[in-house]
Write an enzyme that holds these catalytic residues in place. Structure first.
Site, PDB file in Angstrom:
ATOM      1  N   ARG A   1      12.135 -20.223  -5.919  1.00 55.57           N
ATOM      2  CA  ARG A   1      11.190 -19.121  -5.788  1.00 55.57           C
ATOM      3  C   ARG A   1      11.547 -18.005  -6.772  1.00 55.57           C
ATOM      4  O   ARG A   1      12.696 -17.863  -7.204  1.00 55.57           O
ATOM      5  CB  ARG A   1      11.238 -18.529  -4.372  1.00 55.57           C
ATOM      6  CG  ARG A   1      10.733 -19.421  -3.255  1.00 55.57           C
ATOM      7  CD  ARG A   1       9.230 -19.561  -3.268  1.00 55.57           C
ATOM      8  NE  ARG A   1       8.742 -20.282  -2.103  1.00 55.57           N
ATOM      9  CZ  ARG A   1       8.716 -21.625  -1.994  1.00 55.57           C
ATOM     10  NH1 ARG A   1       9.138 -22.383  -3.006  1.00 55.57           N
ATOM     11  NH2 ARG A   1       8.263 -22.199  -0.902  1.00 55.57           N
TER      12      ARG A   1
ATOM     13  N   TRP B   1      16.244 -21.702   6.875  1.00 54.99           N
ATOM     14  CA  TRP B   1      15.203 -22.703   7.135  1.00 54.99           C
ATOM     15  C   TRP B   1      15.092 -23.654   5.943  1.00 54.99           C
ATOM     16  O   TRP B   1      15.186 -23.221   4.778  1.00 54.99           O
ATOM     17  CB  TRP B   1      13.842 -22.047   7.312  1.00 54.99           C
ATOM     18  CG  TRP B   1      13.699 -21.237   8.558  1.00 54.99           C
ATOM     19  CD1 TRP B   1      14.624 -21.059   9.541  1.00 54.99           C
ATOM     20  CD2 TRP B   1      12.543 -20.476   8.945  1.00 54.99           C
ATOM     21  NE1 TRP B   1      14.116 -20.233  10.519  1.00 54.99           N
ATOM     22  CE2 TRP B   1      12.849 -19.867  10.175  1.00 54.99           C
ATOM     23  CE3 TRP B   1      11.290 -20.246   8.372  1.00 54.99           C
ATOM     24  CZ2 TRP B   1      11.931 -19.041  10.839  1.00 54.99           C
ATOM     25  CZ3 TRP B   1      10.388 -19.433   9.027  1.00 54.99           C
ATOM     26  CH2 TRP B   1      10.715 -18.847  10.257  1.00 54.99           C
TER      27      TRP B   1
ATOM     28  N   LEU C   1       6.780 -11.104  -2.772  1.00 58.47           N
ATOM     29  CA  LEU C   1       7.169  -9.690  -2.816  1.00 58.47           C
ATOM     30  C   LEU C   1       8.228  -9.384  -1.772  1.00 58.47           C
ATOM     31  O   LEU C   1       8.334 -10.059  -0.752  1.00 58.47           O
ATOM     32  CB  LEU C   1       5.939  -8.820  -2.530  1.00 58.47           C
ATOM     33  CG  LEU C   1       4.777  -9.008  -3.493  1.00 58.47           C
ATOM     34  CD1 LEU C   1       3.528  -8.330  -2.947  1.00 58.47           C
ATOM     35  CD2 LEU C   1       5.150  -8.439  -4.860  1.00 58.47           C
TER      36      LEU C   1
ATOM     37  N   PRO D   1       0.421 -11.498  -7.456  1.00 61.96           N
ATOM     38  CA  PRO D   1       1.874 -11.340  -7.538  1.00 61.96           C
ATOM     39  C   PRO D   1       2.617 -12.545  -6.981  1.00 61.96           C
ATOM     40  O   PRO D   1       2.119 -13.247  -6.107  1.00 61.96           O
ATOM     41  CB  PRO D   1       2.128 -10.118  -6.654  1.00 61.96           C
ATOM     42  CG  PRO D   1       1.066 -10.186  -5.617  1.00 61.96           C
ATOM     43  CD  PRO D   1      -0.137 -10.825  -6.281  1.00 61.96           C
TER      44      PRO D   1
ATOM     45  N   GLY E   1       0.818  -1.218   0.000  1.00 58.04           N
ATOM     46  CA  GLY E   1       0.000   0.000   0.000  1.00 58.04           C
ATOM     47  C   GLY E   1       0.846   1.259   0.000  1.00 58.04           C
ATOM     48  O   GLY E   1       0.544   2.224  -0.717  1.00 58.04           O
TER      49      GLY E   1
ATOM     50  N   TYR F   1      -4.524 -19.029   3.787  1.00 61.27           N
ATOM     51  CA  TYR F   1      -4.368 -17.753   3.072  1.00 61.27           C
ATOM     52  C   TYR F   1      -4.802 -17.922   1.618  1.00 61.27           C
ATOM     53  O   TYR F   1      -5.498 -17.074   1.053  1.00 61.27           O
ATOM     54  CB  TYR F   1      -2.897 -17.343   3.159  1.00 61.27           C
ATOM     55  CG  TYR F   1      -2.556 -16.026   2.521  1.00 61.27           C
ATOM     56  CD1 TYR F   1      -3.019 -14.827   3.058  1.00 61.27           C
ATOM     57  CD2 TYR F   1      -1.733 -15.966   1.391  1.00 61.27           C
ATOM     58  CE1 TYR F   1      -2.682 -13.618   2.480  1.00 61.27           C
ATOM     59  CE2 TYR F   1      -1.395 -14.762   0.814  1.00 61.27           C
ATOM     60  CZ  TYR F   1      -1.864 -13.592   1.361  1.00 61.27           C
ATOM     61  OH  TYR F   1      -1.534 -12.390   0.788  1.00 61.27           O
TER      62      TYR F   1
HETATM   63  O1  GFB Z   1       9.046 -16.556   2.031  1.00 70.20           O
HETATM   64  P1  GFB Z   1       8.526 -17.775   2.694  1.00 70.20           P
HETATM   65  O2  GFB Z   1       8.264 -17.659   4.155  1.00 70.20           O
HETATM   66  O3  GFB Z   1       7.196 -18.225   2.007  1.00 70.20           O
HETATM   67  O4  GFB Z   1       9.587 -18.972   2.510  1.00 70.20           O
HETATM   68  P2  GFB Z   1       6.678 -19.237   0.878  1.00 70.20           P
HETATM   69  C1  GFB Z   1      10.159 -19.253   1.269  1.00 70.20           C
HETATM   70  C2  GFB Z   1      11.208 -20.344   1.428  1.00 70.20           C
HETATM   71  O5  GFB Z   1      12.335 -19.806   2.141  1.00 70.20           O
HETATM   72  C3  GFB Z   1      10.755 -21.578   2.217  1.00 70.20           C
HETATM   73  C4  GFB Z   1      12.732 -20.704   3.161  1.00 70.20           C
HETATM   74  O6  GFB Z   1      11.288 -22.726   1.603  1.00 70.20           O
HETATM   75  C5  GFB Z   1      11.407 -21.352   3.580  1.00 70.20           C
HETATM   76  O7  GFB Z   1      11.645 -22.565   4.302  1.00 70.20           O
HETATM   77  N1  GFB Z   1      13.424 -19.973   4.234  1.00 70.20           N
HETATM   78  C6  GFB Z   1      14.747 -20.118   4.540  1.00 70.20           C
HETATM   79  C7  GFB Z   1      12.894 -19.083   5.083  1.00 70.20           C
HETATM   80  N2  GFB Z   1      15.056 -19.362   5.609  1.00 70.20           N
HETATM   81  C8  GFB Z   1      13.927 -18.697   5.963  1.00 70.20           C
HETATM   82  C9  GFB Z   1      13.641 -17.770   7.007  1.00 70.20           C
HETATM   83  O8  GFB Z   1      14.482 -17.408   7.835  1.00 70.20           O
HETATM   84  N3  GFB Z   1      12.356 -17.281   7.037  1.00 70.20           N
HETATM   85  C10 GFB Z   1      11.398 -17.661   6.136  1.00 70.20           C
HETATM   86  N4  GFB Z   1      10.166 -17.107   6.223  1.00 70.20           N
HETATM   87  N5  GFB Z   1      11.647 -18.573   5.163  1.00 70.20           N
HETATM   88  C11 GFB Z   1       4.565 -17.816   1.264  1.00 70.20           C
HETATM   89  C12 GFB Z   1       3.230 -18.072   1.866  1.00 70.20           C
HETATM   90  O9  GFB Z   1       5.126 -19.060   1.034  1.00 70.20           O
HETATM   91  O10 GFB Z   1       4.496 -17.136   0.047  1.00 70.20           O
HETATM   92  C13 GFB Z   1       2.395 -16.873   1.897  1.00 70.20           C
HETATM   93  O11 GFB Z   1       3.406 -18.611   3.147  1.00 70.20           O
HETATM   94  C14 GFB Z   1       2.487 -16.014   0.647  1.00 70.20           C
HETATM   95  O12 GFB Z   1       1.084 -17.302   2.043  1.00 70.20           O
HETATM   96  C15 GFB Z   1       3.876 -15.895   0.087  1.00 70.20           C
HETATM   97  O13 GFB Z   1       1.666 -16.544  -0.332  1.00 70.20           O
HETATM   98  C16 GFB Z   1       3.912 -15.256  -1.258  1.00 70.20           C
HETATM   99  O14 GFB Z   1       7.131 -18.803  -0.481  1.00 70.20           O
HETATM  100  O15 GFB Z   1       6.998 -20.655   1.212  1.00 70.20           O
END
Ligand code: GFB
Length: 310
Positions: free
Chosen positions: A208, A201, A165, A162, A16, A135
């Site tokens: 991605r 993690w 992001l 999207p 936003g 979600y």
């Molecule tokens: O960005 P993320 O949390 O979301 O995690 P998703 C992407 C990848 O990065 C996963 C790895 O494989 C995680 O295990 N990763 C590695 C980490 N280190 C880290 C860390 O320190 N923190 C996090 N958060 N991840 C999301 C959805 O999925 O995508 C939401 O949960 C949303 O709903 C978003 O749609 C666009 O890509 O897995």
């Protein structure tokens, strides 16, 4: 949008606020309302405010969002908040005669094992990724609300999806953030405290695609101007990398020179998430910020705000 009253619902969030900045270049009046005044989950508050403010166009970018762990551990919030926000704003847009509405979704609406890159046609063709199904279901409902109000009432409501992001004003809280802000914060902390390794993690193998938030804001303004139809439009860059490669890129930008340590007790999530953006490209829009440039800007923002204020 020339001469129109344009409401950015969710103006305090990462998307936003980038959108409000982008709209400054348009000849329109931008409307915003603080959460303390209108909680978008409360139908009466939303409808009363919309009836008074009378927006001509609405960017619905408000949402309860988070990374893989937040999605997995707070399912009720991710489902209820997002369903309520979408239902209230979209229904209010119909009752108050909004001319055009764009609802923002997410690439996680597509099935876990959708053919890659994922086209818009992949919607509802298979089971969702379990970690973010709550979600995703809410965001699919948002697409279907736009389609339903278009079909039944002739409303020009569109939706856009999207890919992951990132950018300035992202959420850097490690328990609820997405991967890019998490890696920036962790790599910076490891650098300044002299830690030998950076914790990642999962296995590092998921693939991605990432979109810089200013590019998204530009795409949303573009779509608002040129697109009218029931199909949700994908927005991405067309470039993907593994989480390991992303961690290496973040380490370069932050100047962290230690090793990477993979914590496989944490979830990987969906194995690959890459959008097919042929529709959007065919309309004449392309992303312009490289991942390295976007990471540099996101890190600069982190240093100026989060680190400077701590
Ligand atoms: O960005 P993320 O949390 O979301 O995690 P998703 C992407 C990848 O990065 C996963 C790895 O494989 C995680 O295990 N990763 C590695 C980490 N280190 C880290 C860390 O320190 N923190 C996090 N958060 N991840 C999301 C959805 O999925 O995508 C939401 O949960 C949303 O709903 C978003 O749609 C666009 O890509 O897995």
């Amino acid at each position: 949008m020339a001469g129109k009253r344009v409401w950015v619902a969710g103006h305090r969030g990462m998307v936003g606020s980038a959108l409000v900045e982008r709209l400054a270049a348009e000849d329109c009046t931008v409307l915003t309302v603080p959460r303390a005044e209108v909680d978008l989950r409360r139908q009466a508050e939303v409808e009363a405010w919309m009836a008074e403010a009378r927006p001509d166009a609405v960017f619905l970018v408000a949402a309860t969002v988070g990374g893989i762990l937040a999605n997995d551990t707070r399912p009720a919030e991710f489902l209820y908040d997002n369903l309520a926000i979408e239902a209230n704003v979209i229904h209010g847009a119909w009752t108050t005669g909004v001319e055009k509405l764009l609802a923002l979704g997410s690439a996680c609406i597509y099935p876990k094992h959708a053919p890659q890159p994922m086209t818009e046609e992949a919607l509802l063709t298979g089971p969702l990724e379990p970690t973010n199904q709550w979600y995703a279901v809410a965001k699919i409902a948002g697409i279907k609300l736009c389609e339903a109000y278009r079909r039944q009432y002739g409303c020009d409501f569109i939706s856009a999806q999207p890919i992951n992001l990132y950018g300035p004003r992202d959420n850097f809280d490690l328990t609820s953030s997405h991967v890019i802000p998490a890696l920036i914060a962790k790599a910076h902390h490891a650098k300044v405290t002299g830690q030998p390794s950076l914790e990642i993690w999962g296995s590092g193998t998921p693939r991605r695609e990432f979109l810089y938030v200013d590019d998204l804001a530009d795409a949303l303004v573009f779509l608002m101007g040129v697109y009218s139809g029931p199909v949700q439009i994908n927005i991405g860059t067309g470039e993907e990398l593994t989480i390991r490669e992303l961690a290496e890129a973040v380490a370069r930008v932050v100047d962290f020179t230690g090793t990477l340590a993979f914590d496989t007790s944490k979830p990987d999530g969906t194995p690959r998430k890459l959008l097919d953006c042929s529709r959007l490209h065919g309309m004449g829009w392309q992303a312009s910020t490289s991942l390295d440039e976007g990471l540099r800007r996101a890190y600069a923002w982190y240093l100026e705000t989060e680190v400077a204020s701590s």
